[in-house]
Design a protein around this motif. Structure first.
Motif, mmCIF file in Angstrom:
data_model
loop_
_atom_site.group_PDB
_atom_site.id
_atom_site.type_symbol
_atom_site.label_atom_id
_atom_site.label_comp_id
_atom_site.label_asym_id
_atom_site.label_seq_id
_atom_site.Cartn_x
_atom_site.Cartn_y
_atom_site.Cartn_z
ATOM 1 N N HIS A 1 5.551 1.452 11.222
ATOM 2 C CA HIS A 1 5.374 0.971 9.849
ATOM 3 C C HIS A 1 6.468 -0.003 9.421
ATOM 4 O O HIS A 1 6.264 -0.791 8.507
ATOM 5 N N GLU B 1 0.813 -1.220 0.000
ATOM 6 C CA GLU B 1 0.000 0.000 0.000
ATOM 7 C C GLU B 1 0.847 1.270 0.000
ATOM 8 O O GLU B 1 0.341 2.364 0.207
ATOM 9 N N SER B 2 2.147 1.119 -0.236
ATOM 10 C CA SER B 2 3.024 2.287 -0.225
ATOM 11 C C SER B 2 3.170 2.846 -1.631
ATOM 12 O O SER B 2 2.623 2.325 -2.601
ATOM 13 N N SER C 1 -0.649 -5.167 2.977
ATOM 14 C CA SER C 1 -1.013 -3.864 3.542
ATOM 15 C C SER C 1 0.176 -3.134 4.156
ATOM 16 O O SER C 1 -0.002 -2.129 4.842
ATOM 17 N N LEU D 1 3.500 -0.705 4.491
ATOM 18 C CA LEU D 1 3.574 0.698 4.072
ATOM 19 C C LEU D 1 4.980 1.153 3.704
ATOM 20 O O LEU D 1 5.201 2.326 3.427
ATOM 21 N N GLU D 2 5.940 0.226 3.694
ATOM 22 C CA GLU D 2 7.293 0.611 3.297
ATOM 23 C C GLU D 2 7.896 -0.371 2.295
ATOM 24 O O GLU D 2 9.110 -0.588 2.273
#
Lengths: 464, 464
Positions: A417, A35-36, A76, A78-79
């Motif tokens: 994260h 998701e990033s 999901s 984020l990085e």
């Protein structure tokens, strides 16, 4: 002569069914991103194991052939954690989604890695129990353990690492180990639970997790409190924590973000730094705590305070906090969201938030600030046009400044994260000589560097 | 030609003063033992560093010369942790005993490893704060971190590992690292805090610790509750925990031990399984919790219950628990105390305690059972005549049975005393293939095996 891909496929077919192996482009694309905003990269093969033994055989095969392996939950992260920059095999754990055991008396559950947190909580509710970690997304528990996820409830219940009692882990060479036991505490051997939680798939793949759960509290109360400045709000929280009042959640939303929410939801909250709080416990205790909390907040200049105990009213009260991301997305169509994630000592939080706001403004970036104040962890939500290279560069520069600010004050480049690919470049700055200790551990446990290469620590690339 | 000892001494004298180095037999004897019954062994040299840089140079020297090194706090360990079976250098940290910083707003303190927990708590009291871990002995905080100490307050506040925010560690080659930061949470890099806490001096020496502290609770209440059977008592505790009532301490003392206390203190407590409890929080909340607790205990057959809030009355109420060890020692002059220390899943605790009592009786051993019921951790206190080889053998056989019982039920061979030399032989049984992971980490970080050799993991002995 067979290609490397053909050899790998024919090896995998020895113990997996046809439908457990995919080289389909659509399936691979689904596993090329998270998701990033990080660059995508395709795996060569996606496999869907159903049991530990299959995961063990997949890793044995990959290790023999020196093929990179990336474990994948829901994507999901984020990085860029699950993006396979060296291609290879992605292990999708969606077929390993069973809740294996609920040990009510031990306040423990045993689950497969593909179980999501809402799936678990739905089942636990029948027993009057709940699982505490809430990172927002409905991530898998395997993924949450891999990234040491946390969120709004951490101030009271702790991070994912605090919930993991035992992991079944498949190591790079296919060996299956257990990192803990079912005992509530132990002084036996090195703390492998802690080491593997947060290792982001670089040390092993999780095939079973034993996790702590809690009794659903008797009584919950929510509060919204408005302050003249961010400093006032943060100082109030510090005083509440020092007084030993157990807060279950405490979120700060800055005035710019409240303005964005008002615009999006047609509400008219005071456009001032606002705390969203939740308390849980027994009714009498909470009432006394809340009286004291009110007093402390007023001492710190609180201008408006609202308490709610009824379920619907509580949810409505928290709406502004919950709608924050949506408000920014809907208010900035065509832009993409980038979220920073540093954590500083709590005594540094107010200054850090003020610094971040000044930098956002001076870099002419659209964004809001929100923080898990009880932990010193805060996010800037920045809306950027990914086609505007100059704007992207400004956002990157903001992220870099914020990270340096946090590390200079003995904080961390990522509160929750994780490192993935995005924070890899800050590992040396943050950890100094300790990074070599991490590299030694990685090399000792994954000598061929097949497990999620390039993430957390950067080791020489794999030989052929 | 110079002996190895002479070479080592002349190297140490290059950076340490005369009074920081001792080869005196009395000093060496003081460092040849801990509080356990394990065989003593003399170090060749005892050094007393005053700062991190000296510790770094000591380790660099020892590593170059392949000399074993054992860090030493107060010698209060219970499984031979600090006994130097390969001789060499013992580093005594008693001169590094400064409280370096109290960060009130961050609820953190920074201390040197030689600070003891009572020294710290005395200072913290001035700030309305306290340090939570209480293993009984007035150990040093460095030693408590090295062994992941815990005790009666763990059910509420957690073990030593939960309190460590950052460690300054000197590695085998003299490199100085930091394992964490001052941030309340982090998802950055491998969790070295967790790995080094509990490593018992086998991975590095701690030279600074940053620890969490807590606000002193407003109100404390103690309780003593008598039950017909151990099962009733344990089930009551399980129900209280499931109800989410926050107990600060909960100790079980079996009827044989109450009898011993009555004999020693001339008291007349009911000679039945007894729980000693402590609750802390705000007054209104505690009162509601206690009403509910009382109800739950009566549902589980509680025969007698007494609550106290006044400080003196609370202390008196807990006397029977506190005097337990003394009662056994005074009642068995000439015998030595051996303490077992397993931890089982809480659902297995009642059966485990019943099993232990049966075994004590059938092996004709004098001893009592006491447990940190909230954690599933319990001790048998056994009084043995160390000159009676047959009695010692029976005690060893009891310990062995208890350990197997716990491991068979997915518990651990040591809940809080640690591995040292005493539980080394059970590491393979408890950890299985995970022990090889621990060995790989040890070899990667201490390739010459100079750091507290033979403890936790057994690596090939050092070459010359």
């Amino acid at each position: 002569m067979k290609t490397s891909l053909e050899i790998t496929l024919s090896e995998l077919k020895k113990f997996l069914n046809e439908e457990q192996i995919s080289v389909n482009l659509t399936v691979r694309e689904l596993h090329s991103k998270d998701e990033s905003y990080h660059e995508v990269s395709l795996p060569d093969i996606v496999v869907f194991p159903k049991e530990t033994d299959e995961v063990s055989q997949i890793l044995k095969t990959a290790n023999n052939l020196h093929i990179p392996v990336v474990p994948f939950g829901r994507g999901s992260s984020l990085e860029g954690h699950v993006i396979p920059y060296d291609n290879g095999i992605t292990i999708d754990f969606s077929l390993m989604d069973k809740i294996l055991e609920i040990r009510e008396n031990d306040l423990l559950v045993k689950v497969q890695p593909g179980v999501t947190r809402t799936q678990l909580n739905k089942e636990l509710k029948k027993y009057g129990l709940f699982f505490s970690v809430d990172p927002g997304a409905d991530a898998t528990l395997g993924g949450m353990a891999a990234t040491n996820a946390s969120g709004t409830t951490t101030v009271k219940y702790g991070v994912m690492r605090d919930q993991v009692r035992d992991l079944e882990v498949v190591l790079a060479d296919g060996t299956v180990i257990h990192t803990g036991s079912l005992a509530a505490k132990s002084a036996s051997g090195y703390h492998l639970n802690g080491l593997f939680v947060g290792s982001e798939g670089t040390l092993g793949c999780f095939t079973e997790l034993t996790l702590r759960v809690y009794g659903i509290p008797e009584f919950t109360m929510a509060a919204r409190a408005v302050f003249p400045t961010v400093q006032n709000a943060v100082e109030a929280v510090t005083s509440i924590l020092q007084a030993g009042i157990p807060i279950a959640r405490v979120e700060l939303v800055d005035e710019e973000s409240i303005r964005q929410v008002n615009r999006f939801s047609e509400t008219n909250y005071a456009e001032r730094p606002t705390l969203f709080l939740e308390f849980d416990g027994n009714e009498a205790g909470l009432k006394q705590d809340i009286e004291f909390t009110k007093e402390i907040m007023e001492d710190h200049g609180c201008e408006e305070i609202q308490f709610e105990t009824d379920n619907t009213a509580r949810t409505k009260l928290w709406d502004a906090r919950h709608n924050l991301a949506y408000a920014y997305i809907h208010g900035n169509v065509g832009k993409k969201m980038m979220v920073t994630d540093v954590c500083v000592p709590i005594s540094e939080l107010a200054d850090a938030v003020v610094f971040a706001r000044k930098e956002l403004n001076s870099l002419d970036l659209i964004g809001g600030l929100t923080g898990h104040v009880g932990d010193g962890n805060f996010h800037a939500i920045i809306m950027i046009d990914m086609n505007d290279a100059e704007e992207v560069a400004r956002a990157d520069s903001f992220n870099e400044k914020i990270v340096h600010y946090a590390i200079d004050r003995n904080g961390t480049c990522t509160g929750e994260h994780g490192v993935g690919i995005g924070k890899q470049k800050y590992q040396a700055l943050e950890h100094g000589a300790a990074l070599q200790v991490m590299e030694k551990i990685k090399i000792a446990l994954d000598p061929n560097n097949i497990l999620n290469p390039q993430k957390i620590v950067k080791i020489e690339s794999i030989g052929e």
